[in-house]
Design a protein around this motif. Structure first.
Motif, PDB file in Angstrom:
ATOM      1  N   MET A   1       0.846  -1.197   0.000  1.00 40.94           N
ATOM      2  CA  MET A   1       0.000   0.000   0.000  1.00 40.94           C
ATOM      3  C   MET A   1       0.885   1.252   0.000  1.00 40.94           C
ATOM      4  O   MET A   1       1.799   1.369   0.811  1.00 40.94           O
ATOM      5  N   THR A   2       0.609   2.166  -0.915  1.00 41.80           N
ATOM      6  CA  THR A   2       1.375   3.399  -1.000  1.00 41.80           C
ATOM      7  C   THR A   2       0.640   4.528  -0.274  1.00 41.80           C
ATOM      8  O   THR A   2      -0.561   4.727  -0.494  1.00 41.80           O
ATOM      9  N   VAL A   3       1.334   5.248   0.576  1.00 38.99           N
ATOM     10  CA  VAL A   3       0.749   6.366   1.313  1.00 38.99           C
ATOM     11  C   VAL A   3       1.338   7.667   0.782  1.00 38.99           C
ATOM     12  O   VAL A   3       2.554   7.867   0.817  1.00 38.99           O
ATOM     13  N   GLU A   4       0.486   8.513   0.243  1.00 34.31           N
ATOM     14  CA  GLU A   4       0.950   9.796  -0.264  1.00 34.31           C
ATOM     15  C   GLU A   4       1.175  10.759   0.901  1.00 34.31           C
ATOM     16  O   GLU A   4       0.345  10.845   1.816  1.00 34.31           O
ATOM     17  N   THR A   5       2.286  11.480   0.869  1.00 32.34           N
ATOM     18  CA  THR A   5       2.602  12.435   1.939  1.00 32.34           C
ATOM     19  C   THR A   5       2.975  13.784   1.333  1.00 32.34           C
ATOM     20  O   THR A   5       3.110  13.923   0.107  1.00 32.34           O
ATOM     21  N   LEU A   6       3.172  14.765   2.210  1.00 33.89           N
ATOM     22  CA  LEU A   6       3.610  16.081   1.750  1.00 33.89           C
ATOM     23  C   LEU A   6       4.973  16.020   1.074  1.00 33.89           C
ATOM     24  O   LEU A   6       5.291  16.865   0.224  1.00 33.89           O
ATOM     25  N   VAL A   7       5.787  15.032   1.423  1.00 39.43           N
ATOM     26  CA  VAL A   7       7.097  14.900   0.788  1.00 39.43           C
ATOM     27  C   VAL A   7       6.935  14.585  -0.699  1.00 39.43           C
ATOM     28  O   VAL A   7       7.671  15.097  -1.542  1.00 39.43           O
ATOM     29  N   ASP A   8       5.946  13.758  -1.032  1.00 38.97           N
ATOM     30  CA  ASP A   8       5.679  13.467  -2.447  1.00 38.97           C
ATOM     31  C   ASP A   8       5.249  14.723  -3.191  1.00 38.97           C
ATOM     32  O   ASP A   8       5.688  14.979  -4.322  1.00 38.97           O
ATOM     33  N   ASP A   9       4.394  15.524  -2.549  1.00 43.45           N
ATOM     34  CA  ASP A   9       3.972  16.785  -3.162  1.00 43.45           C
ATOM     35  C   ASP A   9       5.162  17.731  -3.324  1.00 43.45           C
ATOM     36  O   ASP A   9       5.268  18.449  -4.327  1.00 43.45           O
ATOM     37  N   ALA A  10       6.047  17.726  -2.341  1.00 47.87           N
ATOM     38  CA  ALA A  10       7.234  18.587  -2.407  1.00 47.87           C
ATOM     39  C   ALA A  10       8.138  18.170  -3.563  1.00 47.87           C
ATOM     40  O   ALA A  10       8.711  19.018  -4.251  1.00 47.87           O
ATOM     41  N   CYS A  11       8.286  16.861  -3.783  1.00 50.66           N
ATOM     42  CA  CYS A  11       9.091  16.379  -4.913  1.00 50.66           C
ATOM     43  C   CYS A  11       8.543  16.910  -6.233  1.00 50.66           C
ATOM     44  O   CYS A  11       9.301  17.379  -7.096  1.00 50.66           O
ATOM     45  N   THR A  12       7.231  16.839  -6.384  1.00 51.24           N
ATOM     46  CA  THR A  12       6.599  17.331  -7.614  1.00 51.24           C
ATOM     47  C   THR A  12       6.829  18.819  -7.787  1.00 51.24           C
ATOM     48  O   THR A  12       7.160  19.295  -8.881  1.00 51.24           O
ATOM     49  N   ARG A  13       6.674  19.577  -6.696  1.00 46.28           N
ATOM     50  CA  ARG A  13       6.851  21.030  -6.771  1.00 46.28           C
ATOM     51  C   ARG A  13       8.297  21.396  -7.097  1.00 46.28           C
ATOM     52  O   ARG A  13       8.547  22.267  -7.945  1.00 46.28           O
ATOM     53  N   ALA A  14       9.249  20.749  -6.457  1.00 49.32           N
ATOM     54  CA  ALA A  14      10.661  21.064  -6.697  1.00 49.32           C
ATOM     55  C   ALA A  14      11.064  20.748  -8.136  1.00 49.32           C
ATOM     56  O   ALA A  14      11.800  21.507  -8.771  1.00 49.32           O
ATOM     57  N   ASP A  15      10.584  19.627  -8.653  1.00 48.89           N
ATOM     58  CA  ASP A  15      10.899  19.263 -10.038  1.00 48.89           C
ATOM     59  C   ASP A  15      10.333  20.298 -11.011  1.00 48.89           C
ATOM     60  O   ASP A  15      10.994  20.691 -11.977  1.00 48.89           O
ATOM     61  N   ALA A  16       9.102  20.736 -10.756  1.00 50.97           N
ATOM     62  CA  ALA A  16       8.474  21.721 -11.637  1.00 50.97           C
ATOM     63  C   ALA A  16       9.228  23.049 -11.598  1.00 50.97           C
ATOM     64  O   ALA A  16       9.445  23.692 -12.634  1.00 50.97           O
ATOM     65  N   GLU A  17       9.641  23.468 -10.409  1.00 52.44           N
ATOM     66  CA  GLU A  17      10.357  24.734 -10.287  1.00 52.44           C
ATOM     67  C   GLU A  17      11.736  24.644 -10.929  1.00 52.44           C
ATOM     68  O   GLU A  17      12.203  25.602 -11.558  1.00 52.44           O
ATOM     69  N   ARG A  18      12.393  23.502 -10.802  1.00 48.42           N
ATOM     70  CA  ARG A  18      13.689  23.318 -11.447  1.00 48.42           C
ATOM     71  C   ARG A  18      13.548  23.421 -12.970  1.00 48.42           C
ATOM     72  O   ARG A  18      14.363  24.058 -13.634  1.00 48.42           O
ATOM     73  N   ASP A  19      12.493  22.826 -13.511  1.00 50.52           N
ATOM     74  CA  ASP A  19      12.251  22.908 -14.954  1.00 50.52           C
ATOM     75  C   ASP A  19      11.978  24.353 -15.367  1.00 50.52           C
ATOM     76  O   ASP A  19      12.433  24.805 -16.428  1.00 50.52           O
ATOM     77  N   ALA A  20      11.227  25.077 -14.532  1.00 41.29           N
ATOM     78  CA  ALA A  20      10.923  26.473 -14.846  1.00 41.29           C
ATOM     79  C   ALA A  20      12.182  27.333 -14.839  1.00 41.29           C
ATOM     80  O   ALA A  20      12.370  28.206 -15.700  1.00 41.29           O
ATOM     81  N   MET A  21      13.062  27.088 -13.856  1.00 39.18           N
ATOM     82  CA  MET A  21      14.314  27.843 -13.802  1.00 39.18           C
ATOM     83  C   MET A  21      15.229  27.509 -14.979  1.00 39.18           C
ATOM     84  O   MET A  21      15.910  28.385 -15.518  1.00 39.18           O
ATOM     85  N   ALA A  22      15.228  26.249 -15.406  1.00 33.80           N
ATOM     86  CA  ALA A  22      16.032  25.865 -16.564  1.00 33.80           C
ATOM     87  C   ALA A  22      15.512  26.560 -17.815  1.00 33.80           C
ATOM     88  O   ALA A  22      16.295  27.011 -18.665  1.00 33.80           O
ATOM     89  N   ALA A  23      14.188  26.680 -17.920  1.00 30.78           N
ATOM     90  CA  ALA A  23      13.603  27.380 -19.060  1.00 30.78           C
ATOM     91  C   ALA A  23      13.975  28.867 -19.029  1.00 30.78           C
ATOM     92  O   ALA A  23      14.243  29.479 -20.073  1.00 30.78           O
ATOM     93  N   LYS A  24      14.019  29.437 -17.829  1.00 33.73           N
ATOM     94  CA  LYS A  24      14.397  30.848 -17.710  1.00 33.73           C
ATOM     95  C   LYS A  24      15.859  31.048 -18.072  1.00 33.73           C
ATOM     96  O   LYS A  24      16.223  32.029 -18.733  1.00 33.73           O
ATOM     97  N   ARG A  25      16.715  30.127 -17.634  1.00 31.16           N
ATOM     98  CA  ARG A  25      18.137  30.202 -18.016  1.00 31.16           C
ATOM     99  C   ARG A  25      18.292  30.177 -19.531  1.00 31.16           C
ATOM    100  O   ARG A  25      19.027  30.975 -20.110  1.00 31.16           O
ATOM    101  N   ASP A  26      17.566  29.280 -20.176  1.00 25.97           N
ATOM    102  CA  ASP A  26      17.628  29.188 -21.639  1.00 25.97           C
ATOM    103  C   ASP A  26      17.068  30.445 -22.289  1.00 25.97           C
ATOM    104  O   ASP A  26      17.552  30.874 -23.349  1.00 25.97           O
ATOM    105  N   ALA A  27      16.046  31.041 -21.661  1.00 23.97           N
ATOM    106  CA  ALA A  27      15.471  32.277 -22.195  1.00 23.97           C
ATOM    107  C   ALA A  27      16.495  33.406 -22.170  1.00 23.97           C
ATOM    108  O   ALA A  27      16.589  34.198 -23.110  1.00 23.97           O
ATOM    109  N   TYR A  28      17.274  33.474 -21.092  1.00 22.71           N
ATOM    110  CA  TYR A  28      18.325  34.498 -21.031  1.00 22.71           C
ATOM    111  C   TYR A  28      19.405  34.229 -22.077  1.00 22.71           C
ATOM    112  O   TYR A  28      19.981  35.163 -22.633  1.00 22.71           O
TER     113      TYR A  28
END
Length: 262
Positions: A1-28
């Motif tokens: 049984m898998t239990v979803e926690t705030l840590v799982d949500d944090a992983c998703t958020r951090a990955d999304a923000e890292r992708d956004a920052m990489a896109a901004k770096r490329d934009a510059y």
């Protein structure tokens, strides 16, 4: 049984923000490439207008307006879509330029400017863009370290929650004395792992990712920004602390059964 926690949500958020920052770096990267292609005016040629007190010198505007217009267009096409300040509430282009580059650059390239796009102005624009790019690269590295921390925490949390769920399927009343002793010892070990993870996380939050003394990103600032809208400000600390508390409650229940059987 898998239990979803705030840590799982944090992983998703951090990955999304890292992708956004990489896109901004490329934009510059794209912005700087386009700035490099914009023709500049060498020494502005003044038009002299006779006055009673001498002459008033003003710029002949073609090169100035065309160059500044090209810079504005390049910024709008590349950096602006990735500006944090412009994501949720679209703002005037020059306001985004002020946020990302500087007040003086925004004023210099404004539509009504009389400032020529000279080499010094281009160098100023490039220097500010380079500085933002360095900051973005450091932020990406900080986010990568946060993602690594979250992955480690997620593994620990998943293992502990999985064990708790599996163990809970066997009621304490069905365990003999030896089984209860073993469960109590395992719970003590799990609590120690939680305490170690909490200490490691606190140490990480106190750290900084940096290129040099001039550009650094506080890990606590990254976390505060990433999880500002989460139910808990510090999802890893909150989740692990809750696990530790759950294990303590379980130990207490096991001890009660052990005491009754002595």
């Amino acid at each position: 049984m898998t239990v979803e926690t705030l840590v799982d949500d944090a992983c998703t958020r951090a990955d999304a923000e890292r992708d956004a920052m990489a896109a901004k770096r490329d934009a510059y990267d794209r912005f700087l490439a386009r700035v490099d292609d914009v023709p500049v005016q060498g020494t502005p040629t003044p038009a002299a207008t006779p006055t009673g007190a001498g002459t008033t010198r003003t710029l002949t505007g073609t090169a100035s307006s065309d160059g500044c217009r090209a810079i504005r267009r390049a910024f709008a096409d590349t950096v602006r879509p990735h500006s944090v300040a412009d994501v949720d509430d679209p703002e005037p282009l020059l306001e985004t330029v002020r946020t990302e580059l500087s007040e003086s650059i925004a004023a210099a390239i404004a539509p009504n400017t009389t400032t020529a796009l000279t080499p010094p102005l281009v160098r100023t624009i490039e220097a500010e863009a380079d500085a933002r790019q360095r900051e973005t690269r450091v932020t990406i590295r900080a986010l990568e370290r946060e993602a690594d921390e979250l992955a480690t925490a997620a593994d620990v949390v998943d293992e502990i929650t999985g064990w708790l769920v599996e163990t809970d399927e066997r009621p304490l009343g069905d365990c003999d004395f030896a089984d209860l002793q073993e469960r109590h010892e395992v719970l003590a070990t799990v609590r120690e792992r939680c305490d170690a993870r909490l200490a490691d996380r606190q140490a990480f939050l106190a750290g900084v990712t940096s290129d040099d003394a001039d550009v650094g990103v506080s890990h606590r600032a990254i976390v505060d920004y990433l999880y500002a809208d989460f139910p808990a400000d510090y999802p890893v600390l909150s989740t692990v602390a809750q696990l530790a508390a759950t294990c303590e409650d379980c130990q207490r229940a096991v001890r009660a059964h052990l005491t009754r059987r002595v």
